[in-house]
Design a protein around this motif. Sequence first.
Motif, PDB file in Angstrom:
ATOM      1  N   LEU A  83      -3.331   1.852 -25.723  1.00 28.03           N
ATOM      2  CA  LEU A  83      -2.098   2.048 -26.491  1.00 28.03           C
ATOM      3  C   LEU A  83      -1.511   3.449 -26.350  1.00 28.03           C
ATOM      4  CD1 LEU A  83      -3.216   0.251 -29.759  1.00 28.03           C
ATOM      5  CD2 LEU A  83      -1.577  -0.581 -28.069  1.00 28.03           C
ATOM      6  N   GLU A  84      -2.155   4.315 -25.596  1.00 30.16           N
ATOM      7  CA  GLU A  84      -1.715   5.709 -25.531  1.00 30.16           C
ATOM      8  C   GLU A  84      -0.236   5.833 -25.142  1.00 30.16           C
ATOM      9  OE1 GLU A  84      -2.805   9.941 -23.378  1.00 30.16           O
ATOM     10  OE2 GLU A  84      -4.138   8.232 -23.097  1.00 30.16           O
ATOM     11  N   GLU A  85       0.145   5.280 -24.016  1.00 24.34           N
ATOM     12  CA  GLU A  85       1.535   5.413 -23.584  1.00 24.34           C
ATOM     13  C   GLU A  85       2.472   4.567 -24.451  1.00 24.34           C
ATOM     14  OE1 GLU A  85       4.251   5.858 -19.656  1.00 24.34           O
ATOM     15  OE2 GLU A  85       2.244   5.064 -19.416  1.00 24.34           O
ATOM     16  N   TRP A  86       2.014   3.372 -24.821  1.00 19.72           N
ATOM     17  CA  TRP A  86       2.846   2.501 -25.660  1.00 19.72           C
ATOM     18  C   TRP A  86       3.224   3.215 -26.956  1.00 19.72           C
ATOM     19  CZ3 TRP A  86       5.582  -1.671 -24.813  1.00 19.72           C
ATOM     20  CH2 TRP A  86       6.105  -2.354 -25.902  1.00 19.72           C
ATOM     21  N   ASN A  87       2.246   3.805 -27.616  1.00 20.64           N
ATOM     22  CA  ASN A  87       2.525   4.503 -28.875  1.00 20.64           C
ATOM     23  C   ASN A  87       3.403   5.731 -28.663  1.00 20.64           C
ATOM     24  OD1 ASN A  87       1.122   2.633 -30.425  1.00 20.64           O
ATOM     25  ND2 ASN A  87      -0.790   3.795 -30.336  1.00 20.64           N
ATOM     26  N   ALA A  88       3.207   6.413 -27.545  1.00 19.41           N
ATOM     27  CA  ALA A  88       4.010   7.604 -27.265  1.00 19.41           C
ATOM     28  C   ALA A  88       5.467   7.236 -27.006  1.00 19.41           C
ATOM     29  CB  ALA A  88       3.442   8.356 -26.065  1.00 19.41           C
ATOM     30  N   LEU A  89       5.720   6.043 -26.459  1.00 21.43           N
ATOM     31  CA  LEU A  89       7.069   5.658 -26.091  1.00 21.43           C
ATOM     32  C   LEU A  89       7.773   4.792 -27.130  1.00 21.43           C
ATOM     33  CD1 LEU A  89       6.427   4.812 -22.336  1.00 21.43           C
ATOM     34  CD2 LEU A  89       7.357   6.920 -23.293  1.00 21.43           C
ATOM     35  N   SER A  90       7.026   4.260 -28.061  1.00 18.21           N
ATOM     36  CA  SER A  90       7.663   3.395 -29.045  1.00 18.21           C
ATOM     37  C   SER A  90       8.093   4.204 -30.270  1.00 18.21           C
ATOM     38  CB  SER A  90       6.730   2.256 -29.441  1.00 18.21           C
ATOM     39  OG  SER A  90       5.558   2.748 -30.041  1.00 18.21           O
ATOM     40  N   PHE A  91       8.944   3.584 -31.052  1.00 20.22           N
ATOM     41  CA  PHE A  91       9.504   4.215 -32.244  1.00 20.22           C
ATOM     42  C   PHE A  91       9.036   3.366 -33.430  1.00 20.22           C
ATOM     43  CE2 PHE A  91      13.846   6.313 -33.462  1.00 20.22           C
ATOM     44  CZ  PHE A  91      13.169   7.242 -34.230  1.00 20.22           C
ATOM     45  N   PRO A  92       7.783   3.550 -33.872  1.00 18.64           N
ATOM     46  CA  PRO A  92       7.188   2.629 -34.833  1.00 18.64           C
ATOM     47  C   PRO A  92       7.924   2.552 -36.173  1.00 18.64           C
ATOM     48  CG  PRO A  92       5.780   4.539 -34.508  1.00 18.64           C
ATOM     49  CD  PRO A  92       6.894   4.630 -33.507  1.00 18.64           C
ATOM     50  N   GLU A  93       8.649   3.598 -36.544  1.00 18.52           N
ATOM     51  CA  GLU A  93       9.378   3.559 -37.813  1.00 18.52           C
ATOM     52  C   GLU A  93      10.513   2.543 -37.753  1.00 18.52           C
ATOM     53  OE1 GLU A  93       9.256   6.550 -35.961  1.00 18.52           O
ATOM     54  OE2 GLU A  93       7.450   7.276 -36.947  1.00 18.52           O
ATOM     55  N   GLU A  94      10.998   2.259 -36.563  1.00 15.82           N
ATOM     56  CA  GLU A  94      12.139   1.363 -36.389  1.00 15.82           C
ATOM     57  C   GLU A  94      11.795   0.089 -35.635  1.00 15.82           C
ATOM     58  OE1 GLU A  94      15.160   1.913 -37.671  1.00 15.82           O
ATOM     59  OE2 GLU A  94      14.479   3.814 -38.513  1.00 15.82           O
ATOM     60  N   CYS A  95      10.732   0.082 -34.849  1.00 13.40           N
ATOM     61  CA  CYS A  95      10.476  -0.998 -33.897  1.00 13.40           C
ATOM     62  C   CYS A  95       9.338  -1.909 -34.351  1.00 13.40           C
ATOM     63  CB  CYS A  95      10.170  -0.405 -32.519  1.00 13.40           C
ATOM     64  SG  CYS A  95       9.897  -1.645 -31.249  1.00 13.40           S
ATOM     65  N   GLU A  96       9.707  -3.018 -34.970  1.00 17.14           N
ATOM     66  CA  GLU A  96       8.717  -3.997 -35.422  1.00 17.14           C
ATOM     67  C   GLU A  96       7.974  -4.603 -34.226  1.00 17.14           C
ATOM     68  OE1 GLU A  96       8.606  -8.160 -37.947  1.00 17.14           O
ATOM     69  OE2 GLU A  96      10.321  -6.828 -38.183  1.00 17.14           O
ATOM     70  N   PHE A  97       8.695  -4.859 -33.144  1.00 11.62           N
ATOM     71  CA  PHE A  97       8.093  -5.377 -31.917  1.00 11.62           C
ATOM     72  C   PHE A  97       6.975  -4.444 -31.439  1.00 11.62           C
ATOM     73  CE2 PHE A  97       7.995  -5.332 -27.241  1.00 11.62           C
ATOM     74  CZ  PHE A  97       7.795  -6.675 -26.949  1.00 11.62           C
ATOM     75  N   CYS A  98       7.234  -3.149 -31.477  1.00 11.28           N
ATOM     76  CA  CYS A  98       6.256  -2.147 -31.023  1.00 11.28           C
ATOM     77  C   CYS A  98       4.986  -2.197 -31.870  1.00 11.28           C
ATOM     78  CB  CYS A  98       6.856  -0.746 -31.112  1.00 11.28           C
ATOM     79  SG  CYS A  98       8.368  -0.522 -30.175  1.00 11.28           S
ATOM     80  N   VAL A  99       5.165  -2.253 -33.173  1.00 10.30           N
ATOM     81  CA  VAL A  99       4.031  -2.285 -34.102  1.00 10.30           C
ATOM     82  C   VAL A  99       3.238  -3.578 -33.914  1.00 10.30           C
ATOM     83  CG1 VAL A  99       3.391  -2.363 -36.550  1.00 10.30           C
ATOM     84  CG2 VAL A  99       5.156  -0.769 -35.764  1.00 10.30           C
TER      85      VAL A  99
END
Length: 190
Positions: A83-99
């Motif tokens: 998840l290292e790159e995924w978490n670095a590139l996602s915007f978890p506060e806004e992106c439900e898909f990412c979470v």
Amino acid sequence: MLMACAVLVGVVVGCSPTEPVVESPSPVVSEEPSPTPVPTPTPTGPVKPERPADMDRTDEVGAAAAATYFLELYPYVKGTGDLEEWNALSFPEECEFCVNLAKSATDLRSTGQTFVGGEVEAEVSRAYEFDTLYGAYPLDVAVRQAELQILANDGNVVSAEPETSTTLRVVVIHDGTAWRLMDVGEASAS
């Protein structure tokens, strides 16, 4: 003086006065068997997609490269739990898909299940105008995902999905440093 000539096992020893000359045997060299080459392990599981150079751009071209890269990263994250790159590139506060993807990948690993297949091919089919309110680029991305399976520890199939094709609305934002995934959802017909 008596002369004797001898031939021993195909080697002429020579003629000598009454005493035969004996050659010392050639030293026997014991060859160590050459070590058996160790096979190079072949990578198993999904391969991380290469980050496109266009992601260094901060315009529409960079947004398109980022959107497709994020989607192509999906099976790698699910298959490896990395998840290292995924978490670095996602915007978890806004992106439900990412979470949801991060949670799903973590859950797979914790239960010992394996994600197999599901490779993604993504291509931007439509780029919309820059959204000045959010500072983001919305894009429609045509996605083809290969068939996939979730396997239990014993190799039994827990679930399977056939190849699918869809169009997703992907919203990316450049935060001044890098592209971040803000949202992924079904593209509305326009």
